[in-house]
Design a protein around this motif. Structure first.
Motif, PDB file in Angstrom:
ATOM      1  N   LEU A  85       0.767  -1.187   0.066  1.00 56.40           N
ATOM      2  CA  LEU A  85       0.042  -0.050  -0.030  1.00 56.40           C
ATOM      3  C   LEU A  85       0.991   1.262  -0.052  1.00 56.40           C
ATOM      4  O   LEU A  85       1.771   1.292   0.799  1.00 56.40           O
ATOM      5  CB  LEU A  85      -0.909   0.031   1.188  1.00 56.40           C
ATOM      6  N   SER A  86       0.610   2.128  -0.908  1.00 57.75           N
ATOM      7  CA  SER A  86       1.521   3.169  -0.989  1.00 57.75           C
ATOM      8  C   SER A  86       1.084   4.417  -0.367  1.00 57.75           C
ATOM      9  O   SER A  86       1.649   5.433   0.041  1.00 57.75           O
ATOM     10  CB  SER A  86       1.679   3.716  -2.382  1.00 57.75           C
ATOM     11  N   ARG A  87      -0.288   4.316   0.190  1.00 55.97           N
ATOM     12  CA  ARG A  87      -1.105   5.337   0.814  1.00 55.97           C
ATOM     13  C   ARG A  87      -2.071   4.711   1.778  1.00 55.97           C
ATOM     14  O   ARG A  87      -2.372   3.805   1.785  1.00 55.97           O
ATOM     15  CB  ARG A  87      -1.692   6.455  -0.059  1.00 55.97           C
ATOM     16  N   ASP A  88      -2.498   5.566   2.801  1.00 52.56           N
ATOM     17  CA  ASP A  88      -3.277   5.118   4.081  1.00 52.56           C
ATOM     18  C   ASP A  88      -4.586   4.704   3.173  1.00 52.56           C
ATOM     19  O   ASP A  88      -5.068   5.460   2.218  1.00 52.56           O
ATOM     20  CB  ASP A  88      -3.642   6.289   4.865  1.00 52.56           C
ATOM     21  N   LEU A  89      -5.212   3.658   3.748  1.00 52.07           N
ATOM     22  CA  LEU A  89      -6.501   3.189   3.117  1.00 52.07           C
ATOM     23  C   LEU A  89      -7.644   3.072   4.149  1.00 52.07           C
ATOM     24  O   LEU A  89      -7.255   2.504   5.155  1.00 52.07           O
ATOM     25  CB  LEU A  89      -6.293   1.809   2.542  1.00 52.07           C
ATOM     26  N   THR A  90      -8.814   3.948   3.972  1.00 55.32           N
ATOM     27  CA  THR A  90      -9.721   3.606   4.958  1.00 55.32           C
ATOM     28  C   THR A  90     -10.630   2.429   4.284  1.00 55.32           C
ATOM     29  O   THR A  90     -11.289   2.833   3.153  1.00 55.32           O
ATOM     30  CB  THR A  90     -10.712   4.825   5.054  1.00 55.32           C
ATOM     31  N   HIS A  91     -11.186   1.641   5.105  1.00 53.90           N
ATOM     32  CA  HIS A  91     -11.978   0.511   4.615  1.00 53.90           C
ATOM     33  C   HIS A  91     -12.896   0.144   5.753  1.00 53.90           C
ATOM     34  O   HIS A  91     -12.707   0.635   6.900  1.00 53.90           O
ATOM     35  CB  HIS A  91     -10.988  -0.767   4.145  1.00 53.90           C
TER      36      HIS A  91
END
Length: 210
Positions: A85-91
């Motif tokens: 993951l290259s960036r933060d991910l909201t899931h």
């Protein structure tokens, strides 16, 4: 080295007295003898190479009980991937995590758009996942094979200035066409996974079954 050997043979013939008479007939006889020796040496080298190959096959069969020898030595199916993951991910729960930064994708079996790996062969596979939470937050994830959970990981840190990591490694048998992926754990609310290339998903074929 070959020239030196041939000269040595030529000199040895001189020592035996073959060159007492230096006529053309004597020289032709010596060259014919030399050609015969060269052909004999090449034949012996070919026999040695064949024996070495046969011996290597026998030792390989003893190490791997015959059937596994073919799997390990002849069947070199390259299937492996690592994505991040290259960036933060909201899931949220049941949302698939798309690891979009692909480092390796041998066999092109991982899809960074969907976050899913599809098995190209029936075989034994290894998967590893590492996920990092934001400071002061938690993350819950599952490693899935089709719709069945095969691994679970949790990470959380109460201190506001520290990250926390969790990981899971699983070995599993997949049939051709089965899918493996990471998703949010059932029943959780919205969470954020820390990206920055620290969160990774890896898989590889360990052994292909016929």
């Amino acid at each position: 080295m070959q020239i030196i050997v041939e000269l040595g043979f030529f000199v040895s013939l001189l020592g035996l007295g073959f060159m007492k008479n230096t006529g053309s007939a004597d020289l032709e006889a010596i060259m014919a003898r030399l050609s015969e020796e060269k052909a004999h040496r090449l034949l012996l080298e070919s026999d040695v190479s064949m024996l070495m190959l046969q011996d290597e096959k026998r030792r390989c069969a003893r190490r791997n009980n015959g059937d596994l020898c073919q799997t390990h030595c002849l069947n070199k199916a390259g299937v492996a991937f690592t994505a991040r993951l290259s960036r933060d991910l909201t899931h949220s729960a049941r949302a698939v995590v798309p690891f979009e930064d692909v480092l390796v994708n041998e066999g092109n079996c991982y899809n960074p758009r969907t976050g899913k790996f599809t098995a190209p062969y029936r075989g034994l596979y290894l998967f590893s996942v590492t996920v990092i939470s934001l400071p002061g937050q938690t993350v819950h994830c599952q490693l899935m094979k089709d719709d069945i959970e095969i691994g679970r990981l949790y990470e959380g840190e109460t201190q506001a200035n520290r990250h926390k990591s969790g990981s899971v490694t699983v070995v599993t048998v997949l049939d051709k066409g089965q899918v493996v992926y990471v998703m949010g754990y059932y029943g959780i609310g919205v969470e954020t996974i820390y990206g920055g290339l620290y969160t990774t998903f890896t898989g590889l074929l360990q052994m292909k079954y016929d």
